[in-house]
Design a protein around this motif. Structure first.
Motif, PDB file in Angstrom:
ATOM      1  N   GLY A 442     -11.441   0.325 -20.136  1.00 44.04           N
ATOM      2  CA  GLY A 442     -11.755   1.592 -20.788  1.00 44.04           C
ATOM      3  C   GLY A 442     -10.600   2.579 -20.746  1.00 44.04           C
ATOM      4  N   GLN A 443     -10.945   3.836 -20.993  1.00 38.97           N
ATOM      5  CA  GLN A 443      -9.956   4.905 -20.975  1.00 38.97           C
ATOM      6  C   GLN A 443      -9.750   5.415 -19.546  1.00 38.97           C
ATOM      7  N   GLN A 444      -8.508   5.723 -19.240  1.00 44.21           N
ATOM      8  CA  GLN A 444      -8.202   6.233 -17.916  1.00 44.21           C
ATOM      9  C   GLN A 444      -8.738   7.650 -17.758  1.00 44.21           C
ATOM     10  N   ASN A 445      -9.359   7.899 -16.617  1.00 42.93           N
ATOM     11  CA  ASN A 445      -9.899   9.225 -16.318  1.00 42.93           C
ATOM     12  C   ASN A 445      -8.762  10.234 -16.245  1.00 42.93           C
ATOM     13  N   GLU A 446      -8.844  11.277 -17.027  1.00 39.80           N
ATOM     14  CA  GLU A 446      -7.777  12.280 -17.059  1.00 39.80           C
ATOM     15  C   GLU A 446      -7.640  13.029 -15.746  1.00 39.80           C
ATOM     16  N   GLU A 447      -8.721  13.108 -14.981  1.00 36.85           N
ATOM     17  CA  GLU A 447      -8.682  13.815 -13.707  1.00 36.85           C
ATOM     18  C   GLU A 447      -8.161  12.943 -12.569  1.00 36.85           C
ATOM     19  N   LEU A 448      -7.970  11.647 -12.842  1.00 36.98           N
ATOM     20  CA  LEU A 448      -7.508  10.737 -11.808  1.00 36.98           C
ATOM     21  C   LEU A 448      -6.018  10.943 -11.556  1.00 36.98           C
ATOM     22  N   VAL A 449      -5.663  11.212 -10.299  1.00 33.75           N
ATOM     23  CA  VAL A 449      -4.270  11.428  -9.919  1.00 33.75           C
ATOM     24  C   VAL A 449      -3.750  10.148  -9.275  1.00 33.75           C
ATOM     25  N   LEU A 450      -2.855   9.473  -9.979  1.00 35.24           N
ATOM     26  CA  LEU A 450      -2.306   8.215  -9.478  1.00 35.24           C
ATOM     27  C   LEU A 450      -1.038   8.453  -8.691  1.00 35.24           C
ATOM     28  N   ASP A 451      -0.783   7.545  -7.738  1.00 33.70           N
ATOM     29  CA  ASP A 451       0.443   7.602  -6.953  1.00 33.70           C
ATOM     30  C   ASP A 451       1.613   7.259  -7.865  1.00 33.70           C
ATOM     31  N   ALA A 452       2.493   8.232  -8.089  1.00 32.38           N
ATOM     32  CA  ALA A 452       3.587   8.050  -9.043  1.00 32.38           C
ATOM     33  C   ALA A 452       4.734   7.214  -8.481  1.00 32.38           C
ATOM     34  N   VAL A 453       4.771   7.016  -7.151  1.00 32.96           N
ATOM     35  CA  VAL A 453       5.888   6.306  -6.536  1.00 32.96           C
ATOM     36  C   VAL A 453       5.750   4.797  -6.755  1.00 32.96           C
ATOM     37  N   VAL A 454       4.659   4.245  -6.298  1.00 32.45           N
ATOM     38  CA  VAL A 454       4.432   2.812  -6.435  1.00 32.45           C
ATOM     39  C   VAL A 454       3.004   2.617  -6.944  1.00 32.45           C
ATOM     40  N   LEU A 455       2.842   2.050  -8.118  1.00 28.15           N
ATOM     41  CA  LEU A 455       1.518   1.855  -8.673  1.00 28.15           C
ATOM     42  C   LEU A 455       0.982   0.455  -8.372  1.00 28.15           C
ATOM     43  N   ASP A 456       1.724  -0.571  -8.759  1.00 27.22           N
ATOM     44  CA  ASP A 456       1.213  -1.926  -8.614  1.00 27.22           C
ATOM     45  C   ASP A 456       1.489  -2.472  -7.208  1.00 27.22           C
ATOM     46  N   VAL A 457       0.978  -3.669  -6.952  1.00 27.20           N
ATOM     47  CA  VAL A 457       1.085  -4.243  -5.610  1.00 27.20           C
ATOM     48  C   VAL A 457       2.539  -4.495  -5.222  1.00 27.20           C
ATOM     49  N   LYS A 458       2.812  -4.289  -3.946  1.00 26.41           N
ATOM     50  CA  LYS A 458       4.120  -4.584  -3.385  1.00 26.41           C
ATOM     51  C   LYS A 458       4.171  -6.051  -2.963  1.00 26.41           C
ATOM     52  N   PRO A 459       5.351  -6.568  -2.681  1.00 36.59           N
ATOM     53  CA  PRO A 459       5.450  -7.966  -2.228  1.00 36.59           C
ATOM     54  C   PRO A 459       4.608  -8.244  -0.980  1.00 36.59           C
ATOM     55  N   ARG A 460       4.575  -7.294  -0.036  1.00 43.16           N
ATOM     56  CA  ARG A 460       3.763  -7.494   1.173  1.00 43.16           C
ATOM     57  C   ARG A 460       2.284  -7.647   0.803  1.00 43.16           C
ATOM     58  N   GLU A 461       1.802  -6.787  -0.069  1.00 46.33           N
ATOM     59  CA  GLU A 461       0.395  -6.830  -0.469  1.00 46.33           C
ATOM     60  C   GLU A 461       0.083  -8.083  -1.289  1.00 46.33           C
ATOM     61  N   LEU A 462       1.033  -8.499  -2.094  1.00 48.28           N
ATOM     62  CA  LEU A 462       0.870  -9.723  -2.879  1.00 48.28           C
ATOM     63  C   LEU A 462       0.796 -10.941  -1.953  1.00 48.28           C
ATOM     64  N   PHE A 463       1.609 -10.945  -0.921  1.00 49.78           N
ATOM     65  CA  PHE A 463       1.625 -12.049   0.042  1.00 49.78           C
ATOM     66  C   PHE A 463       0.287 -12.140   0.777  1.00 49.78           C
ATOM     67  N   ILE A 464      -0.238 -11.006   1.233  1.00 50.81           N
ATOM     68  CA  ILE A 464      -1.514 -10.997   1.957  1.00 50.81           C
ATOM     69  C   ILE A 464      -2.636 -11.541   1.071  1.00 50.81           C
ATOM     70  N   THR A 465      -2.682 -11.058  -0.169  1.00 55.19           N
ATOM     71  CA  THR A 465      -3.733 -11.516  -1.086  1.00 55.19           C
ATOM     72  C   THR A 465      -3.587 -12.998  -1.403  1.00 55.19           C
ATOM     73  N   ALA A 466      -2.357 -13.457  -1.584  1.00 51.72           N
ATOM     74  CA  ALA A 466      -2.131 -14.874  -1.893  1.00 51.72           C
ATOM     75  C   ALA A 466      -2.581 -15.768  -0.742  1.00 51.72           C
ATOM     76  N   CYS A 467      -2.376 -15.312   0.498  1.00 55.91           N
ATOM     77  CA  CYS A 467      -2.785 -16.097   1.665  1.00 55.91           C
ATOM     78  C   CYS A 467      -4.304 -16.259   1.744  1.00 55.91           C
ATOM     79  N   LEU A 468      -5.038 -15.381   1.080  1.00 60.25           N
ATOM     80  CA  LEU A 468      -6.491 -15.479   1.046  1.00 60.25           C
ATOM     81  C   LEU A 468      -6.990 -16.224  -0.191  1.00 60.25           C
ATOM     82  N   ILE A 469      -6.353 -15.976  -1.326  1.00 64.80           N
ATOM     83  CA  ILE A 469      -6.820 -16.574  -2.580  1.00 64.80           C
ATOM     84  C   ILE A 469      -6.462 -18.058  -2.668  1.00 64.80           C
TER      85      ILE A 469
END
Length: 535
Positions: A442-469
Motif C-alpha cells: 500500500g501507500q506509505q504512512n505520511e506520519e511514519l518517520v523512517l530511520d534515514a541512516v540505514v533503512l534495509d537490513v545490514k550484513p549482520r542482520e542478514l546473517f542472523i536471519t539466514a542462520c534461521l531460515i
C-alpha cells in the motif's frame, strides 16, 4: 575423551563466564559484545562436537550420563543426560541463544548486566533439558525466570514493568506446582528419591497420580502456553527487546512441551490416559483461539505472540495422539516453531529500529524502501503459515496424520479435532498475509518517520536471519535431518504410553468419557508385541 563431562561443561560454561563480565575493562561495550558472543558460540560449538562424536542416534537410552552427589542431606544429585527428546532441543537452544546475543549488538544500556543475564539464562535453559533429577530440574527452571524478568523490565518497551511483573507472577506461581508435585512423588512409597527414572517406575495410587498430573499440567501449561494460562505471553512479547523475544518464543515455550512429554507422558502414563483427550481439546482451543485473537492485534509483536499460542496447539495434539507419528510431529513442530518464531521476532525488531513503531496501522508501503527486509519477513511468514517446502508444513502434517490414524480415539472425536484444527490452519495464512499487507504494501504512512541512516537490513542482520531460515527450508525439504535425532525415542515414548491402555480400559466404567476415548480397542494381547518393540 568419551568420559569427559561434556554436559556439565556445556551447562556451566556460560554461567561461569558471566561471573567474569564485571572484571572486563570496557567503557563502550565493544569488548563485552564480542566476549558474550564468543562464549555463546563456544558453548554451541561444544554441543555440536560432543553430540557428533559421542551420541548414538539409533539408541533411545540416555547418553552422556553424568551423576555426582551434590547435596546428599536433601537427596539432591547433579544428574544430567541426553536422549532423543532433549538433544535436538539443546542444539536449538544453543543456536537461538547465540544468534540472540549477536542480535543484541546495539544494546548500550547496562551492557554488563545484559550480557551476564543472557549467559545465565543460556545455562539454565540447557540445564532444564538435561536434568535427570527432579529437584535439579526445578532449580534450573527457576534460575531461568529471573534473567527473563530483568530483560523485560529493564530493556523492554513502555509497559515493560507491567509485562515483566505479569510474567514473573504467572511463571513463579506455576513453579510452585512443580515443587509440590515433585516432593509428593519423591516421598511417595517406601523410598525417598528425586531421580526421574526411579520416580517413573514407582507405583502411585490412581487419585494421587491424577492430582500430580494436574499440578504438572498447570505448571507446564503456563510455559507452553495453554489456554487460559497464556495471557502473560502477548504482554511479554509486546514489551520484550527483540533478543528477549527470540529466546522467549524460540526456547522458553519449548521447555513446556518438552516437560509435558518427559514428565507427564513418560513418568505418569496411567494419568495420561485420562488427560490425553483433554490435551487434544486444549490443543484445538489453542489453535482456533490463538488464530482468532491474532486478527484483533494491531501491534506487530502481539500478533506474532498469539500466532505462537496457536502453533503450540499442534504440540498438544501430537502429545495426545498416542502414536509415534504424532509425538514425532510434536517434536518437529517445537523445533520448527523455535526457528520460525525467532526469525519473525528478530525481523520485527529490525522493522521497529527503522520505523520506531510496532503498530501496523501506522506503517504501510515500507517494502519500497526496505525490500530485503520485506523478502526475509515474507519468507519467515510463509514458513509460519506452513507453506509446503518449509519445516512448519511437515510438523503440522505429521500431527494431523498422527491424531487421524490413532486407534485409541473414537472416529467422531478424531473428526472433530481434525476439522477444528484445520479451521485454525485456514485462519493462519489470513492473519499472516494481512500482517504483511498492512506493514509492507500500500501507500506509505505520511506520519511514519523512517530511520534515514540505514533503512534495509545490514550484513549482520542478514546473517542472523539466514542462520534461521536456511534450516527452516532444509528441514522442509529433507525432514530426516531433524527427525533422525529423536525418531527412535519418540517411538519408545509412544509404546511406553500405550502399554497401560488395556489395564486402564478395564478399570474404566462405561460413560460419556468412553465414547470419546476408546481405549478398549487396544487389546491386552497387543502388550507383548509392544514390549518387544520397546526393547
Amino acid at each position: 575423551m568419551f568420559d569427559f563431562p561434556w554436559l556439565t561443561t556445556i551447562i556451566l560454561l556460560p554461567i561461569v563466564a558471566a561471573t567474569a563480565i564485571p572484571l572486563i575493562p570496557d567503557k563502550e561495550g565493544t569488548t563485552l559484545r564480542w566476549y558474550g558472543l564468543g562464549v555463546a558460540f563456544t558453548d554451541f560449538a561444544l554441543m555440536i562436537y560432543a553430540f557428533w562424536h559421542n551420541y548414538d542416534f539409533q539408541s533411545s537410552a540416555f547418553q552422556l550420563v553424568e551423576k555426582y552427589s551434590w547435596i546428599p542431606q536433601i537427596g539432591l544429585n547433579w544428574s544430567v543426560a541426553v536422549d532423543g527428546l532433549s538433544m535436538p532441543l539443546i542444539l536449538l537452544t544453543g543456536l537461538i541463544n547465540t544468534l540472540a546475543v549477536f542480535a543484541a549488538w546495539k544494546v548500550t544500556t547496562k551492557p554488563r548486566l545484559f550480557y551476564a543475564l543472557m549467559l545465565v539464562m543460556y545455562s539454565a535453559q540447557i540445564g532444564v533439558f538435561v536434568a535427570q533429577d527432579l529437584l535439579l530440574f526445578f532449580l534450573m527452571w527457576e534460575i531461568e525466570l529471573v534473567p527473563v524478568y530483568l530483560l523485560i523490565s529493564i530493556w523492554g518497551g513502555e509497559k515493560r514493568r507491567y509485562a515483566a511483573t505479569k510474567f514473573i507472577l504467572y511463571t513463579a506461581a506455576a513453579s510452585i506446582f512443580i515443587l509440590v508435585a515433585g516432593f509428593a512423588m519423591a516421598f511417595s512409597g517406601d523410598s525417598v528419591t528425586f531421580d526421574m527414572a526411579t520416580l517413573g517406575m514407582k507405583e502411585y495410587p490412581k487419585a494421587f497420580e491424577l492430582l500430580v498430573y494436574v499440578c504438572f499440567l498447570i505448571a507446564f501449561g503456563v510455559k507452553l502456553p495453554i489456554f487460559p494460562l497464556h495471557t502473560w505471553l502477548p504482554d511479554a512479547h509486546g514489551e520484550a527487546p527483540a533478543p528477549g523475544s527470540m529466546i522467549l518464543a524460540g526456547v522458553l515455550l519449548k521447555m513446556g512441551g518438552y516437560a509435558l512429554i518427559r514428565i507427564n507422558v513418560e513418568m505418569l502414563p496411567n494419568a495420561h490416559v485420562y488427560f490425553a483427550p483433554v490435551l487434544a481439546i486444549l490443543g484445538v482451543v489453542n489453535i482456533v483461539y490463538g488464530a482468532c485473537c491474532a486478527f484483533a492485534q494491531t501491534n506487530l509483536k502481539r500478533r506474532l505472540a498469539y500466532s505462537s499460542v496457536a502453533h503450540m496447539g499442534f504440540v498438544l495434539i501430537g502429545i495426545a495422539s498416542y502414536t509415534d507419528l504424532g509425538i514425532n510431529g510434536a517434536m518437529l513442530q517445537m523445533i520448527s516453531h523455535g526457528l520460525i518464531a525467532a526469525s519473525l521476532f528478530f525481523l520485527s525488531g529490525v522493522t521497529y529500529e527503522r520505523t520506531h513503531t510496532l503498530m501496523m496501522d501506522k506503517m504501510g508501503g515500507i517494502a519500497k524502501v526496505m525490500p530485503k527486509t520485506f523478502a526475509l519477513f515474507t519468507t519467515a511468514a510463509m514458513a509460519s503459515l506452513a507453506l509446503p517446502g518449509m519445516s512448519g508444513f511437515v510438523g503440522e502434517l505429521m500431527v494431523f496424520l498422527g491424531i487421524a490414524t490413532s486407534d485409541v480415539y473414537s472416529s467422531s472425536f478424531k473428526v472433530v479435532v481434525v476439522l477444528l484444527s484445520a479451521v485454525g490452519v485456514i485462519l493462519t495464512p489470513i492473519y499472516l498475509l494481512s500482517m504483511l499487507r498492512e506493514v509492507f504494501y500500500g501507500q506509505q504512512n505520511e506520519e511514519l518517520v523512517l530511520d534515514a541512516v540505514v533503512l534495509d537490513v545490514k550484513p549482520r542482520e542478514l546473517f542472523i536471519t539466514a542462520c534461521l531460515i536456511l534450516p527452516i527450508i532444509g528441514i522442509g525439504f529433507y525432514p530426516k535431518v531433524a527427525m533422525q535425532t529423536y525418531d527412535v525415542k519418540t517411538m519408545q515414548v509412544a509404546t511406553h504410553a500405550r502399554q497401560v491402555l488395556p489395564v486402564v480400559a478395564q478399570q474404566q466404567p462405561t460413560s460419556l468419557y468412553s465414547l470419546i476415548f476408546t481405549a478398549p480397542t487396544l487389546a491386552s494381547s497387543e502388550v507383548p508385541g509392544l514390549v518387544n518393540i520397546a526393547e
